[in-house]
Design a protein around this motif. Structure first.
Motif, PDB file in Angstrom:
ATOM      1  N   VAL A 137       0.835  -1.203   0.000  1.00  0.00           N
ATOM      2  CA  VAL A 137       0.000   0.000   0.000  1.00  0.00           C
ATOM      3  C   VAL A 137       0.870   1.253   0.000  1.00  0.00           C
ATOM      4  O   VAL A 137       0.582   2.231  -0.702  1.00  0.00           O
ATOM      5  CB  VAL A 137      -0.943  -0.004   1.226  1.00  0.00           C
ATOM      6  N   GLY A 138       1.954   1.225   0.786  1.00  0.00           N
ATOM      7  CA  GLY A 138       2.851   2.375   0.844  1.00  0.00           C
ATOM      8  C   GLY A 138       3.458   2.704  -0.507  1.00  0.00           C
ATOM      9  O   GLY A 138       3.509   3.871  -0.916  1.00  0.00           O
ATOM     10  N   PHE A 139       3.889   1.673  -1.230  1.00  0.00           N
ATOM     11  CA  PHE A 139       4.459   1.931  -2.549  1.00  0.00           C
ATOM     12  C   PHE A 139       3.382   2.299  -3.567  1.00  0.00           C
ATOM     13  O   PHE A 139       3.670   2.944  -4.579  1.00  0.00           O
ATOM     14  CB  PHE A 139       5.293   0.738  -3.008  1.00  0.00           C
ATOM     15  N   GLY A 140       2.137   1.915  -3.278  1.00  0.00           N
ATOM     16  CA  GLY A 140       1.034   2.429  -4.085  1.00  0.00           C
ATOM     17  C   GLY A 140       0.915   3.935  -3.922  1.00  0.00           C
ATOM     18  O   GLY A 140       0.652   4.662  -4.895  1.00  0.00           O
ATOM     19  N   GLY A 141       1.137   4.417  -2.688  1.00  0.00           N
ATOM     20  CA  GLY A 141       1.149   5.858  -2.440  1.00  0.00           C
ATOM     21  C   GLY A 141       2.270   6.547  -3.190  1.00  0.00           C
ATOM     22  O   GLY A 141       2.096   7.668  -3.701  1.00  0.00           O
ATOM     23  N   VAL A 142       3.421   5.889  -3.281  1.00  0.00           N
ATOM     24  CA  VAL A 142       4.547   6.451  -4.047  1.00  0.00           C
ATOM     25  C   VAL A 142       4.157   6.612  -5.509  1.00  0.00           C
ATOM     26  O   VAL A 142       4.437   7.634  -6.146  1.00  0.00           O
ATOM     27  CB  VAL A 142       5.798   5.550  -3.920  1.00  0.00           C
ATOM     28  N   LEU A 143       3.481   5.601  -6.066  1.00  0.00           N
ATOM     29  CA  LEU A 143       3.068   5.669  -7.472  1.00  0.00           C
ATOM     30  C   LEU A 143       2.078   6.807  -7.707  1.00  0.00           C
ATOM     31  O   LEU A 143       2.076   7.439  -8.769  1.00  0.00           O
ATOM     32  CB  LEU A 143       2.444   4.339  -7.903  1.00  0.00           C
ATOM     33  N   ILE A 144       1.244   7.086  -6.705  1.00  0.00           N
ATOM     34  CA  ILE A 144       0.302   8.194  -6.841  1.00  0.00           C
ATOM     35  C   ILE A 144       1.058   9.520  -6.941  1.00  0.00           C
ATOM     36  O   ILE A 144       0.699  10.408  -7.723  1.00  0.00           O
ATOM     37  CB  ILE A 144      -0.674   8.220  -5.645  1.00  0.00           C
ATOM     38  N   ILE A 145       2.131   9.649  -6.172  1.00  0.00           N
ATOM     39  CA  ILE A 145       2.934  10.880  -6.211  1.00  0.00           C
ATOM     40  C   ILE A 145       3.714  10.966  -7.519  1.00  0.00           C
ATOM     41  O   ILE A 145       3.755  12.012  -8.170  1.00  0.00           O
ATOM     42  CB  ILE A 145       3.891  10.928  -5.007  1.00  0.00           C
ATOM     43  N   LEU A 270      -3.341  17.680  -5.048  1.00  0.00           N
ATOM     44  CA  LEU A 270      -4.083  16.637  -4.353  1.00  0.00           C
ATOM     45  C   LEU A 270      -3.427  15.253  -4.460  1.00  0.00           C
ATOM     46  O   LEU A 270      -3.362  14.527  -3.461  1.00  0.00           O
ATOM     47  CB  LEU A 270      -5.518  16.583  -4.884  1.00  0.00           C
ATOM     48  N   PRO A 271      -2.927  14.843  -5.650  1.00  0.00           N
ATOM     49  CA  PRO A 271      -2.260  13.531  -5.701  1.00  0.00           C
ATOM     50  C   PRO A 271      -1.067  13.436  -4.753  1.00  0.00           C
ATOM     51  O   PRO A 271      -0.843  12.393  -4.124  1.00  0.00           O
ATOM     52  CB  PRO A 271      -1.823  13.420  -7.172  1.00  0.00           C
ATOM     53  N   MET A 272      -0.301  14.526  -4.651  1.00  0.00           N
ATOM     54  CA  MET A 272       0.867  14.513  -3.766  1.00  0.00           C
ATOM     55  C   MET A 272       0.415  14.374  -2.304  1.00  0.00           C
ATOM     56  O   MET A 272       0.990  13.596  -1.526  1.00  0.00           O
ATOM     57  CB  MET A 272       1.676  15.798  -3.975  1.00  0.00           C
ATOM     58  N   ILE A 273      -0.611  15.128  -1.906  1.00  0.00           N
ATOM     59  CA  ILE A 273      -1.102  15.070  -0.529  1.00  0.00           C
ATOM     60  C   ILE A 273      -1.700  13.696  -0.233  1.00  0.00           C
ATOM     61  O   ILE A 273      -1.436  13.091   0.814  1.00  0.00           O
ATOM     62  CB  ILE A 273      -2.150  16.174  -0.286  1.00  0.00           C
ATOM     63  N   PHE A 274      -2.499  13.170  -1.169  1.00  0.00           N
ATOM     64  CA  PHE A 274      -3.139  11.867  -0.989  1.00  0.00           C
ATOM     65  C   PHE A 274      -2.098  10.752  -0.915  1.00  0.00           C
ATOM     66  O   PHE A 274      -2.147   9.881  -0.032  1.00  0.00           O
ATOM     67  CB  PHE A 274      -4.123  11.607  -2.131  1.00  0.00           C
ATOM     68  N   GLY A 275      -1.135  10.781  -1.832  1.00  0.00           N
ATOM     69  CA  GLY A 275      -0.081   9.773  -1.822  1.00  0.00           C
ATOM     70  C   GLY A 275       0.745   9.823  -0.552  1.00  0.00           C
ATOM     71  O   GLY A 275       1.105   8.776   0.017  1.00  0.00           O
ATOM     72  N   SER A 276       1.037  11.030  -0.090  1.00  0.00           N
ATOM     73  CA  SER A 276       1.810  11.196   1.149  1.00  0.00           C
ATOM     74  C   SER A 276       1.065  10.603   2.335  1.00  0.00           C
ATOM     75  O   SER A 276       1.653   9.945   3.199  1.00  0.00           O
ATOM     76  CB  SER A 276       2.096  12.678   1.400  1.00  0.00           C
ATOM     77  N   ALA A 277      -0.247  10.851   2.388  1.00  0.00           N
ATOM     78  CA  ALA A 277      -1.050  10.321   3.488  1.00  0.00           C
ATOM     79  C   ALA A 277      -1.025   8.791   3.490  1.00  0.00           C
ATOM     80  O   ALA A 277      -0.941   8.163   4.554  1.00  0.00           O
ATOM     81  CB  ALA A 277      -2.490  10.826   3.369  1.00  0.00           C
ATOM     82  N   ILE A 278      -1.076   8.190   2.313  1.00  0.00           N
ATOM     83  CA  ILE A 278      -1.029   6.726   2.216  1.00  0.00           C
ATOM     84  C   ILE A 278       0.321   6.196   2.688  1.00  0.00           C
ATOM     85  O   ILE A 278       0.396   5.222   3.449  1.00  0.00           O
ATOM     86  CB  ILE A 278      -1.301   6.277   0.764  1.00  0.00           C
ATOM     87  N   ILE A 279       1.411   6.843   2.251  1.00  0.00           N
ATOM     88  CA  ILE A 279       2.755   6.395   2.643  1.00  0.00           C
ATOM     89  C   ILE A 279       2.934   6.488   4.155  1.00  0.00           C
ATOM     90  O   ILE A 279       3.409   5.547   4.800  1.00  0.00           O
ATOM     91  CB  ILE A 279       3.829   7.236   1.934  1.00  0.00           C
ATOM     92  N   ILE A 280       2.548   7.625   4.723  1.00  0.00           N
ATOM     93  CA  ILE A 280       2.713   7.828   6.165  1.00  0.00           C
ATOM     94  C   ILE A 280       1.830   6.853   6.943  1.00  0.00           C
ATOM     95  O   ILE A 280       2.268   6.242   7.932  1.00  0.00           O
ATOM     96  CB  ILE A 280       2.387   9.283   6.546  1.00  0.00           C
ATOM     97  N   GLY A 281       0.595   6.683   6.486  1.00  0.00           N
ATOM     98  CA  GLY A 281      -0.293   5.737   7.163  1.00  0.00           C
ATOM     99  C   GLY A 281       0.263   4.325   7.131  1.00  0.00           C
ATOM    100  O   GLY A 281       0.220   3.600   8.138  1.00  0.00           O
ATOM    101  N   SER A 282       0.808   3.912   5.995  1.00  0.00           N
ATOM    102  CA  SER A 282       1.391   2.572   5.871  1.00  0.00           C
ATOM    103  C   SER A 282       2.601   2.422   6.783  1.00  0.00           C
ATOM    104  O   SER A 282       2.785   1.388   7.443  1.00  0.00           O
ATOM    105  CB  SER A 282       1.794   2.306   4.417  1.00  0.00           C
ATOM    106  N   GLY A 283       3.442   3.460   6.815  1.00  0.00           N
ATOM    107  CA  GLY A 283       4.624   3.410   7.673  1.00  0.00           C
ATOM    108  C   GLY A 283       4.263   3.332   9.146  1.00  0.00           C
ATOM    109  O   GLY A 283       4.874   2.573   9.910  1.00  0.00           O
ATOM    110  N   LEU A 284       3.262   4.112   9.551  1.00  0.00           N
ATOM    111  CA  LEU A 284       2.835   4.081  10.949  1.00  0.00           C
ATOM    112  C   LEU A 284       2.223   2.729  11.312  1.00  0.00           C
ATOM    113  O   LEU A 284       2.425   2.222  12.414  1.00  0.00           O
ATOM    114  CB  LEU A 284       1.823   5.205  11.208  1.00  0.00           C
ATOM    115  N   TYR A 285       1.481   2.140  10.369  1.00  0.00           N
ATOM    116  CA  TYR A 285       0.893   0.829  10.646  1.00  0.00           C
ATOM    117  C   TYR A 285       1.975  -0.241  10.772  1.00  0.00           C
ATOM    118  O   TYR A 285       1.912  -1.099  11.664  1.00  0.00           O
ATOM    119  CB  TYR A 285      -0.094   0.438   9.555  1.00  0.00           C
ATOM    120  N   ALA A 286       2.972  -0.188   9.875  1.00  0.00           N
ATOM    121  CA  ALA A 286       4.080  -1.141   9.965  1.00  0.00           C
ATOM    122  C   ALA A 286       4.808  -0.991  11.288  1.00  0.00           C
ATOM    123  O   ALA A 286       5.191  -1.980  11.928  1.00  0.00           O
ATOM    124  CB  ALA A 286       5.047  -0.942   8.797  1.00  0.00           C
TER     125      ALA A 286
END
Length: 312
Positions: A137-145, A270-286
């Protein structure tokens, strides 16, 4: 009981504040570097900033007695770390010169996930399906950015991804460096190597540009800011629970957005903000899963505390 709990929380609060100060220092360094790239090529930035850093880190290492065995710089894992750091730094600086600082910082937030994946693949460390899902999921956020194939895609985003890969190699190598080798010795070797790389790349990247006193002072300040950042990182990690303090590394993204807006006029889309939120959320969950498992895995204590190349 309540008073005792409050007192017990002070080390974590102090550690969190130190981590945030460190992130400010690192991000200011990035902003100065990006600003300097407008008047000189990145090889010159590496050369000048690296020279200041080598002097400062070398003096500190000498004062702490870390240079007693300089031959340790040639230890294979130290050499691998330095080579990976060189690749990460060059790729990072090229991306930083051509992309908004917040975008580069956001992609670098995926580093702890990349290190966790590398530890599983290279060192066969146990990583459960939940953390594998977080990595995906985190790398999915990277692709969004990065948005490959879409309008707004920049080839320089790939340099940021290369930097993440090299940083992961750096951090994995760091974890296997014998503890007998002082950290300051490794830092000195890294700073010297970055200076040499800058000198080697200077001519291919356009040669030397005459510098003003202000430009020189800014790069000297950048080197000092990195050292301040490292000092506060050490203070943070020694203050309290790493699982509480580590997430505050993500404040670097907030500072990069703020500085990008104030200094360079970059408005996050918006893509940058959305992707960042996904990356951070994934990192915090890990990180949460590691805490539940009662372990301290690479995502919790990445050797690159600012999640970016530390080769000054």
């Amino acid at each position: 009981m309540q008073t005792g709990n409050a007192l017990a929380s002070f080390p974590n609060i102090r550690g969190a504040l130190c981590m945030m100060v460190a992130m400010i220092g690192f991000t200011l360094n990035d902003a100065i570097t990006k600003f300097s790239s407008e008047s000189m090529n990145m090889a010159q930035v590496m050369l000048v900033r690296g020279a200041f850093a080598s002097l400062l880190v070398g003096l500190l290492a000498w004062q702490q007695g870390a240079l007693a065995r300089p031959g340790s710089m040639l230890q294979p894992l130290v050499a691998l770390r330095v080579i990976a750091e060189a690749g990460a730094t060059v790729a990072f600086l090229v991306a930083l010169a051509h992309l908004p600082i917040a975008n580069v910082s956001a992609v670098l937030q995926a580093l702890p996930l990349a290190v966790t994946m590398g530890a599983a693949l290279v060192f066969s460390e146990a990583v459960g399906w939940r953390r594998w899902l977080a990595i995906a999921v985190g790398f999915g956020g990277v692709l969004i950015i990065v948005r490959p194939g879409f309008e707004g895609f920049s080839v320089y985003s790939l340099y940021a991804l290369v930097s993440v890969a090299c940083c992961a190699v750096r951090d994995l190598a760091t974890k296997r460096i014998p503890r007998a080798i002082p950290t300051l010795l490794v830092s000195t070797a890294t700073a010297i190597a970055m200076t040499i790389v800058g000198a080697v790349l200077l001519s291919p990247m356009g040669g030397w540009t005459p510098m003003s006193g202000k430009g020189t002072a800014l790069l000297a300040l950048a080197a000092v800011l990195v050292l301040i950042g490292y000092q506060f990182i050490i203070m943070a990690m020694r203050a309290g629970d790493i699982s509480f303090i580590a997430p505050f590394r993500y404040t670097a993204l907030f500072w990069s957005m703020l500085l990008g807006l104030i200094i360079f006029g970059d408005v996050p889309d918006l893509p940058m903000i959305f992707g960042s939120a996904i990356i951070i959320g994934s990192g915090l969950y890990a990180l949460y899963r590691e805490r539940v498992a009662g372990r301290q895995k690479p995502a919790a204590e990445s050797a690159g505390p600012d999640m970016a190349p530390d080769g000054i």
